[in-house]
Design an enzyme around this catalytic site. Sequence first.
Site, PDB file in Angstrom:
ATOM      1  N   GLY A   1       0.838  -1.211   0.000  1.00  0.00           N
ATOM      2  CA  GLY A   1       0.000   0.000   0.000  1.00  0.00           C
ATOM      3  C   GLY A   1       0.866   1.251   0.000  1.00  0.00           C
ATOM      4  N   HIS A   2       1.898   1.272   0.847  1.00  0.00           N
ATOM      5  CA  HIS A   2       2.823   2.417   0.872  1.00  0.00           C
ATOM      6  C   HIS A   2       3.540   2.549  -0.479  1.00  0.00           C
ATOM      7  CE1 HIS A   2       2.978   1.441   5.364  1.00  0.00           C
ATOM      8  NE2 HIS A   2       2.572   2.689   5.340  1.00  0.00           N
TER       9      HIS A   2
ATOM     10  N   ASP B   1      -7.096   5.065   5.753  1.00  0.00           N
ATOM     11  CA  ASP B   1      -7.237   5.979   6.895  1.00  0.00           C
ATOM     12  C   ASP B   1      -8.057   7.185   6.424  1.00  0.00           C
ATOM     13  OD1 ASP B   1      -5.495   4.519   8.778  1.00  0.00           O
ATOM     14  OD2 ASP B   1      -3.972   4.948   7.277  1.00  0.00           O
TER      15      ASP B   1
END
Length: 258
Positions: free
Chosen positions: A36-37, A150
């Site tokens: 994801g990063h 998030d």
Amino acid sequence: MKVVTSLSAWRSARDLELSSKKTIGFVPTMGALHAGHLALVKKSKAENDLTVVSIFVNPTQFNDPNDLKNYPRTMAEDEEKLRSVGADYLLSPEYQELYPDSYRYFVDESEFSQILCGSSRPGHFRGVLSVVMKLLNLVRADRAYFGEKDFQQLKLIEGMVEAFFMKTKIVPCATVREQDGLAMSSRNRRLSAQERELAPAFYRILTTMKSLDEAKAELGRLGFEVDYLEEHVGRRFGAVKLGAVRLIDNVAIGGSTS
Ligand code: PAF
């Protein structure tokens, strides 16, 4: 990739890059990097001349000292991953340099930060907003990349940037999921094999159950401890615990499931 740990070294590098008028993309992280990063880094690379990634496990956003202590720290692996996707700078400052005021000064929000993760993790978003403000001011990027996993954090950061006339454009990026649907998270590596097997049911239930009550009951039946399950701003948000590991996720209601 240049690894920079002191703010004075970073400022010199930044001024040098600024003089060549390159555009800068920024990916702030707390390390323990996953795909994801790396998707954020790749997007930044596609849209900017230079990509800066920060790794800083920010103590002010942890309301639970055990969570801070157990947060995975994998710097050597992280550096390798960042090199493999071609990040240009890794900024990993020390607490004392980033908080010269010992956190006497902070940035806060009084509405959206009070619900969901804000109500179960008091002070969390104050810590997030404060560190992101510091990092955005230091990096002075053209664009900064944040994941929709998030979502509450993303919206609060967008709001802060608008409220304080900050110049960096915030770029939202879709949640990256494992093949079985589990949202990628640095915390996933702390799940036991049995918990990892159960974890994708969280996303499945979030997306398929019609009512929140049904979803809560089903999560409870399977062994999740439900922190919250709520709907706001056209999305369904959830936070659950599996053993000692807290997982969060959110999906658009009746629309795309990213
Ligand atoms: O999402 C995170 O990893 C952190 O909250 C952030 C944005 C890097 C601030 O510490």
